[in-house]
Design a protein around this motif. Structure first.
Motif, PDB file in Angstrom:
ATOM      1  N   MET A 163       0.851  -1.171   0.000  1.00 52.68           N
ATOM      2  CA  MET A 163       0.000   0.000   0.000  1.00 52.68           C
ATOM      3  C   MET A 163       0.902   1.241   0.000  1.00 52.68           C
ATOM      4  SD  MET A 163      -3.056   0.872   2.672  1.00 52.68           S
ATOM      5  CE  MET A 163      -3.409  -0.862   2.655  1.00 52.68           C
ATOM      6  N   PRO A 164       0.680   2.190  -0.887  1.00 57.80           N
ATOM      7  CA  PRO A 164       1.559   3.366  -0.963  1.00 57.80           C
ATOM      8  C   PRO A 164       1.429   4.249   0.280  1.00 57.80           C
ATOM      9  CG  PRO A 164      -0.317   3.599  -2.448  1.00 57.80           C
ATOM     10  CD  PRO A 164      -0.390   2.217  -1.867  1.00 57.80           C
ATOM     11  N   ASN A 165       2.526   4.868   0.632  1.00 54.07           N
ATOM     12  CA  ASN A 165       2.556   5.755   1.784  1.00 54.07           C
ATOM     13  C   ASN A 165       2.378   7.181   1.289  1.00 54.07           C
ATOM     14  OD1 ASN A 165       3.240   7.356   3.945  1.00 54.07           O
ATOM     15  ND2 ASN A 165       4.825   5.972   4.662  1.00 54.07           N
ATOM     16  N   GLU A 166       1.347   7.859   1.788  1.00 55.87           N
ATOM     17  CA  GLU A 166       1.041   9.212   1.334  1.00 55.87           C
ATOM     18  C   GLU A 166       1.500  10.268   2.330  1.00 55.87           C
ATOM     19  OE1 GLU A 166      -3.127   9.274   0.432  1.00 55.87           O
ATOM     20  OE2 GLU A 166      -2.960   7.616  -0.963  1.00 55.87           O
ATOM     21  N   ASP A 167       2.306   9.882   3.321  1.00 55.55           N
ATOM     22  CA  ASP A 167       2.769  10.834   4.322  1.00 55.55           C
ATOM     23  C   ASP A 167       3.730  11.846   3.714  1.00 55.55           C
ATOM     24  OD1 ASP A 167       1.352   9.649   6.365  1.00 55.55           O
ATOM     25  OD2 ASP A 167       3.007   8.348   6.943  1.00 55.55           O
ATOM     26  N   THR A 168       3.597  13.088   4.156  1.00 59.37           N
ATOM     27  CA  THR A 168       4.553  14.106   3.765  1.00 59.37           C
ATOM     28  C   THR A 168       5.764  14.000   4.689  1.00 59.37           C
ATOM     29  OG1 THR A 168       3.665  15.748   5.301  1.00 59.37           O
ATOM     30  CG2 THR A 168       2.658  15.652   3.093  1.00 59.37           C
ATOM     31  N   ASP A 169       6.859  14.637   4.316  1.00 55.03           N
ATOM     32  CA  ASP A 169       8.049  14.634   5.172  1.00 55.03           C
ATOM     33  C   ASP A 169       7.730  15.238   6.541  1.00 55.03           C
ATOM     34  OD1 ASP A 169       9.545  13.451   3.192  1.00 55.03           O
ATOM     35  OD2 ASP A 169      10.423  15.347   2.476  1.00 55.03           O
ATOM     36  N   GLU A 170       6.891  16.282   6.540  1.00 63.43           N
ATOM     37  CA  GLU A 170       6.496  16.921   7.803  1.00 63.43           C
ATOM     38  C   GLU A 170       5.700  15.958   8.686  1.00 63.43           C
ATOM     39  OE1 GLU A 170       3.636  20.525   9.364  1.00 63.43           O
ATOM     40  OE2 GLU A 170       4.501  20.685   7.355  1.00 63.43           O
ATOM     41  N   ASP A 171       4.776  15.219   8.082  1.00 59.71           N
ATOM     42  CA  ASP A 171       4.002  14.231   8.847  1.00 59.71           C
ATOM     43  C   ASP A 171       4.908  13.157   9.425  1.00 59.71           C
ATOM     44  OD1 ASP A 171       1.588  15.477   8.476  1.00 59.71           O
ATOM     45  OD2 ASP A 171       0.906  14.132   6.876  1.00 59.71           O
TER      46      ASP A 171
ATOM     47  N   GLU B 170       8.024  13.411  10.183  1.00 60.80           N
ATOM     48  CA  GLU B 170       8.805  14.015  11.266  1.00 60.80           C
ATOM     49  C   GLU B 170       7.962  14.156  12.530  1.00 60.80           C
ATOM     50  OE1 GLU B 170      11.947  15.551  13.321  1.00 60.80           O
ATOM     51  OE2 GLU B 170      12.025  14.753  11.285  1.00 60.80           O
ATOM     52  N   THR B 171       6.714  14.560  12.368  1.00 55.45           N
ATOM     53  CA  THR B 171       5.837  14.801  13.512  1.00 55.45           C
ATOM     54  C   THR B 171       5.294  13.516  14.115  1.00 55.45           C
ATOM     55  OG1 THR B 171       5.161  16.912  12.546  1.00 55.45           O
ATOM     56  CG2 THR B 171       3.752  16.010  14.276  1.00 55.45           C
ATOM     57  N   TYR B 172       4.794  12.611  13.281  1.00 59.41           N
ATOM     58  CA  TYR B 172       4.070  11.440  13.771  1.00 59.41           C
ATOM     59  C   TYR B 172       4.826  10.124  13.638  1.00 59.41           C
ATOM     60  CZ  TYR B 172       0.333  14.820  13.295  1.00 59.41           C
ATOM     61  OH  TYR B 172      -0.423  15.932  13.395  1.00 59.41           O
ATOM     62  N   GLY B 173       5.893  10.124  12.873  1.00 52.44           N
ATOM     63  CA  GLY B 173       6.588   8.872  12.641  1.00 52.44           C
ATOM     64  C   GLY B 173       5.893   8.045  11.580  1.00 52.44           C
ATOM     65  N   ARG B 174       6.448   6.899  11.317  1.00 49.84           N
ATOM     66  CA  ARG B 174       5.894   6.011  10.297  1.00 49.84           C
ATOM     67  C   ARG B 174       5.040   4.952  10.970  1.00 49.84           C
ATOM     68  NH1 ARG B 174       7.162   5.666   5.330  1.00 49.84           N
ATOM     69  NH2 ARG B 174       9.144   6.728   5.562  1.00 49.84           N
ATOM     70  N   TYR B 175       3.988   4.586  10.328  1.00 43.64           N
ATOM     71  CA  TYR B 175       3.189   3.470  10.803  1.00 43.64           C
ATOM     72  C   TYR B 175       3.002   2.511   9.634  1.00 43.64           C
ATOM     73  CZ  TYR B 175      -0.717   5.795   8.486  1.00 43.64           C
ATOM     74  OH  TYR B 175      -1.535   6.393   7.562  1.00 43.64           O
ATOM     75  N   TRP B 176       2.718   1.291   9.953  1.00 44.85           N
ATOM     76  CA  TRP B 176       2.482   0.296   8.924  1.00 44.85           C
ATOM     77  C   TRP B 176       1.467  -0.698   9.438  1.00 44.85           C
ATOM     78  CZ3 TRP B 176       6.719   0.765  11.951  1.00 44.85           C
ATOM     79  CH2 TRP B 176       7.050  -0.304  12.766  1.00 44.85           C
ATOM     80  N   ILE B 177       0.947  -1.480   8.519  1.00 47.17           N
ATOM     81  CA  ILE B 177      -0.031  -2.503   8.878  1.00 47.17           C
ATOM     82  C   ILE B 177       0.676  -3.851   8.838  1.00 47.17           C
ATOM     83  CG2 ILE B 177      -2.167  -3.648   8.191  1.00 47.17           C
ATOM     84  CD1 ILE B 177      -3.006  -1.018   6.868  1.00 47.17           C
ATOM     85  N   TRP B 178       0.622  -4.562   9.919  1.00 56.09           N
ATOM     86  CA  TRP B 178       1.153  -5.919   9.950  1.00 56.09           C
ATOM     87  C   TRP B 178       0.098  -6.812   9.333  1.00 56.09           C
ATOM     88  CZ3 TRP B 178       2.910  -5.829  15.725  1.00 56.09           C
ATOM     89  CH2 TRP B 178       4.057  -5.040  15.828  1.00 56.09           C
ATOM     90  N   ARG B 179       0.178  -7.054   8.075  1.00 49.84           N
ATOM     91  CA  ARG B 179      -0.855  -7.778   7.338  1.00 49.84           C
ATOM     92  C   ARG B 179      -1.164  -9.141   7.935  1.00 49.84           C
ATOM     93  NH1 ARG B 179      -2.564  -4.776   3.473  1.00 49.84           N
ATOM     94  NH2 ARG B 179      -1.218  -3.365   2.391  1.00 49.84           N
ATOM     95  N   GLU B 180      -0.190  -9.792   8.513  1.00 55.32           N
ATOM     96  CA  GLU B 180      -0.427 -11.115   9.094  1.00 55.32           C
ATOM     97  C   GLU B 180      -1.310 -11.053  10.337  1.00 55.32           C
ATOM     98  OE1 GLU B 180       2.856  -9.864   8.884  1.00 55.32           O
ATOM     99  OE2 GLU B 180       3.110 -10.621   6.845  1.00 55.32           O
TER     100      GLU B 180
END
Length: 160
Positions: free
Chosen positions: A1-9, A11-21
């Protein structure tokens, strides 16, 4: 799934992902919506919610596997009164809370502190997803909890 976060987001919120399993395939949209809701919540409240979920999971494990929960006993169960003065609902967005490294607080009870309906809605969504996680592949959930407890046991033993 593509990540639509901006660089600012990021920096502010960090990265999240879905553990599909961990989730049924048809829950991707629900997970992303929950993540979007959660990112709008005050940093200190997110910390309190995370600490509360960890504490509750550890309590559940206490009943199931008492020998694995020494970490809960080692972590102080009462907060620092001075720190509580600069946390919500007493004071919002204090730099010491928002910018400094967060330390696990076993005594948090967000449902008693925050009366904002939005927090209850975010919590309800997270709880719903939690049910889906625990029932989709229970073994994965058990391993995640065991590893989280192991982490806190290791972290706690280093401090003592």
């Amino acid at each position: 799934m593509p990540n639509e976060d901006t660089d600012e987001d990021l920096e502010t919120y960090g990265r999240y992902w879905i553990w599909r399993e961990y989730f049924p395939p048809d829950t991707d949209k629900e997970v992303l919506e929950a993540a979007e809701e959660l990112r709008k919540v005050n940093v200190a409240i997110r910390q309190d919610l995370a600490d509360y979920y960890i504490s509750e999971a550890m309590k559940t494990k206490t009943v199931q596997k008492a020998h694995k929960v020494d970490a809960l006993k080692k972590v102080k169960s009462e907060g620092n009164p001075e720190e509580e003065k600069i946390r919500p609902p007493n004071l919002w967005n204090h730099p010491d809370i928002v910018e400094k490294e967060h330390k696990y607080r076993a005594h948090t009870h967000p449902h008693q502190i925050y009366i904002d309906k939005r927090i209850r809605e975010v919590d309800a969504r997270i709880s719903s997803l939690s049910e889906k996680i625990t029932s989709f592949v229970p073994l994965y959930w058990e391993e995640l909890i065991d590893n989280t407890i192991w982490f806190f046991e290791s972290f706690s033993s280093e401090e003592h």
